[in-house]
Design a protein around this motif. Sequence first.
Motif, PDB file in Angstrom:
ATOM      1  N   GLY A 200      32.605   3.495  -1.048  1.00 61.68           N
ATOM      2  CA  GLY A 200      32.129   4.756  -1.609  1.00 61.68           C
ATOM      3  C   GLY A 200      33.272   5.475  -2.284  1.00 61.68           C
ATOM      4  N   MET A 201      32.971   6.639  -2.851  1.00 59.37           N
ATOM      5  CA  MET A 201      33.979   7.446  -3.519  1.00 59.37           C
ATOM      6  C   MET A 201      34.571   8.397  -2.478  1.00 59.37           C
ATOM      7  SD  MET A 201      31.977   8.053  -7.129  1.00 59.37           S
ATOM      8  CE  MET A 201      33.447   8.147  -8.145  1.00 59.37           C
ATOM      9  N   PRO A 202      35.832   8.198  -2.098  1.00 64.64           N
ATOM     10  CA  PRO A 202      36.394   8.947  -0.969  1.00 64.64           C
ATOM     11  C   PRO A 202      36.595  10.426  -1.285  1.00 64.64           C
ATOM     12  CG  PRO A 202      38.112   7.695  -2.057  1.00 64.64           C
ATOM     13  CD  PRO A 202      36.817   7.285  -2.683  1.00 64.64           C
ATOM     14  N   ASP A 203      36.311  11.254  -0.286  1.00 64.43           N
ATOM     15  CA  ASP A 203      36.501  12.694  -0.400  1.00 64.43           C
ATOM     16  C   ASP A 203      37.580  13.091   0.614  1.00 64.43           C
ATOM     17  OD1 ASP A 203      36.000  15.631  -0.481  1.00 64.43           O
ATOM     18  OD2 ASP A 203      34.229  15.060  -1.619  1.00 64.43           O
ATOM     19  N   ASN A 204      37.280  13.998   1.512  1.00 61.38           N
ATOM     20  CA  ASN A 204      38.297  14.468   2.454  1.00 61.38           C
ATOM     21  C   ASN A 204      38.659  13.405   3.497  1.00 61.38           C
ATOM     22  OD1 ASN A 204      38.594  17.005   1.274  1.00 61.38           O
ATOM     23  ND2 ASN A 204      36.835  17.822   2.383  1.00 61.38           N
ATOM     24  N   LEU A 205      39.915  13.465   3.948  1.00 64.06           N
ATOM     25  CA  LEU A 205      40.434  12.566   4.973  1.00 64.06           C
ATOM     26  C   LEU A 205      40.829  13.366   6.201  1.00 64.06           C
ATOM     27  CD1 LEU A 205      42.992  10.496   2.818  1.00 64.06           C
ATOM     28  CD2 LEU A 205      40.541  10.049   3.110  1.00 64.06           C
ATOM     29  N   SER A 206      40.828  12.710   7.354  1.00 62.20           N
ATOM     30  CA  SER A 206      41.369  13.321   8.565  1.00 62.20           C
ATOM     31  C   SER A 206      41.883  12.220   9.476  1.00 62.20           C
ATOM     32  CB  SER A 206      40.314  14.170   9.292  1.00 62.20           C
ATOM     33  OG  SER A 206      39.219  13.362   9.706  1.00 62.20           O
ATOM     34  N   VAL A 207      42.738  12.599  10.427  1.00 59.22           N
ATOM     35  CA  VAL A 207      43.297  11.641  11.383  1.00 59.22           C
ATOM     36  C   VAL A 207      42.680  11.899  12.742  1.00 59.22           C
ATOM     37  CG1 VAL A 207      45.402  10.784  12.475  1.00 59.22           C
ATOM     38  CG2 VAL A 207      45.458  11.552  10.091  1.00 59.22           C
ATOM     39  N   GLY A 208      42.114  10.847  13.351  1.00 59.37           N
ATOM     40  CA  GLY A 208      41.500  10.974  14.661  1.00 59.37           C
ATOM     41  C   GLY A 208      42.531  10.979  15.777  1.00 59.37           C
ATOM     42  N   GLU A 209      42.091  11.280  16.980  1.00 57.65           N
ATOM     43  CA  GLU A 209      42.993  11.326  18.129  1.00 57.65           C
ATOM     44  C   GLU A 209      43.632   9.973  18.405  1.00 57.65           C
ATOM     45  OE1 GLU A 209      40.760  12.857  21.390  1.00 57.65           O
ATOM     46  OE2 GLU A 209      40.830  14.940  20.678  1.00 57.65           O
ATOM     47  N   ASP A 210      42.964   8.892  17.978  1.00 56.00           N
ATOM     48  CA  ASP A 210      43.511   7.557  18.193  1.00 56.00           C
ATOM     49  C   ASP A 210      44.399   7.093  17.042  1.00 56.00           C
ATOM     50  OD1 ASP A 210      41.623   7.181  16.239  1.00 56.00           O
ATOM     51  OD2 ASP A 210      40.413   5.732  17.349  1.00 56.00           O
ATOM     52  N   GLY A 211      44.637   7.978  16.056  1.00 53.41           N
ATOM     53  CA  GLY A 211      45.515   7.645  14.945  1.00 53.41           C
ATOM     54  C   GLY A 211      44.843   6.977  13.773  1.00 53.41           C
ATOM     55  N   ARG A 212      43.555   6.712  13.893  1.00 51.25           N
ATOM     56  CA  ARG A 212      42.853   6.096  12.775  1.00 51.25           C
ATOM     57  C   ARG A 212      42.459   7.152  11.736  1.00 51.25           C
ATOM     58  NH1 ARG A 212      38.142   2.373  14.970  1.00 51.25           N
ATOM     59  NH2 ARG A 212      37.596   4.292  16.067  1.00 51.25           N
ATOM     60  N   ILE A 213      42.177   6.697  10.515  1.00 50.79           N
ATOM     61  CA  ILE A 213      41.890   7.582   9.399  1.00 50.79           C
ATOM     62  C   ILE A 213      40.389   7.637   9.157  1.00 50.79           C
ATOM     63  CG2 ILE A 213      42.414   8.130   6.988  1.00 50.79           C
ATOM     64  CD1 ILE A 213      44.868   7.971   8.917  1.00 50.79           C
ATOM     65  N   TRP A 214      39.849   8.853   9.173  1.00 47.98           N
ATOM     66  CA  TRP A 214      38.430   9.064   8.901  1.00 47.98           C
ATOM     67  C   TRP A 214      38.266   9.493   7.440  1.00 47.98           C
ATOM     68  CZ3 TRP A 214      34.169   8.997  12.459  1.00 47.98           C
ATOM     69  CH2 TRP A 214      34.534   8.592  13.756  1.00 47.98           C
ATOM     70  N   VAL A 215      37.267   8.902   6.788  1.00 50.80           N
ATOM     71  CA  VAL A 215      37.037   9.149   5.365  1.00 50.80           C
ATOM     72  C   VAL A 215      35.580   9.542   5.137  1.00 50.80           C
ATOM     73  CG1 VAL A 215      37.251   8.211   3.035  1.00 50.80           C
ATOM     74  CG2 VAL A 215      38.678   7.283   4.878  1.00 50.80           C
TER      75      VAL A 215
END
Length: 282
Positions: A200-215
């Motif tokens: 998909g076309m990525p918008d906002n990103l964040s980092v989860g408590e486990d260090g993985r990247i949410w998109v």
Amino acid sequence: MTITPTLELSPVVGPDPEDCLILPDGSIVSGVDDGRLVKISSDFQTVETLTDTGGRPLGLTLRGEDEIIYCDTRRGLWSYSMSSGENVCLASDFEGSPINFANNPDIGADGTIYFSASTTENPLEESTKDIVDGNTSGRLFALSPDGDLRLLHSGLQFANGVAVLPDQSAVLVAQTGRTCIDRVDLATGAISSFASDLPGMPDNLSVGEDGRIWVAFPVEWASPIKQVMALPKALRWIIARLPKALQPKEPKFFMVGVLSATGEIEELYQRRESAFYFCTGV
């Protein structure tokens, strides 16, 4: 792994919420189109207005436990103190020119604020033009604690979500128009690909408590936008300037991805014909 999620919807009491910031008490803050920052209780039962920013807040991040750092699409990078209620401008111009379309921030362990500016060409209301035209004026900035503003990355096709890796080795920035995420090494400044050919076309990103990247993916790449982007530039230019009623319609589709620390998609949450769609923050 693809997962069909169960979605619980909360009223926001405001048009077009953009990002979502989870506070230490579990409540959620979002910026809406009328300029307010609103806070939703962790049980989704109450919504309150924190402040009217006077602009259009987009991406959010938290500095300490009291200060919300937010990008204002019309006015640059700002902060809001939940204790004092004060909104303060942190950066509004670069090298003598206003920062247009500030989009998404994140903060490094040393206090540096990294934030994207999607385009120098168009306002939020005409952002479709930037993507369809293939505009490459997006930028990534770094604002140090002493107020020094530096350009880290440019030539981006609609710069969007920003996230500092947990080990502080690099900052990530999404290019919505290129369906990819770039990695900027914070020691050397070297730029490399973190993830490409995203679904998909990525918008906002964040980092989860486990260090993985949410998109957050508001638009699936295998949708009308893919066919439009395959057209000659002259035809794309015309389509982007058609009245909205005549432009291709995107399906009501929800998608969020979870990426490893090296950029591989490990989980993909998606639901078609969803009552909640065009997800821009996660």
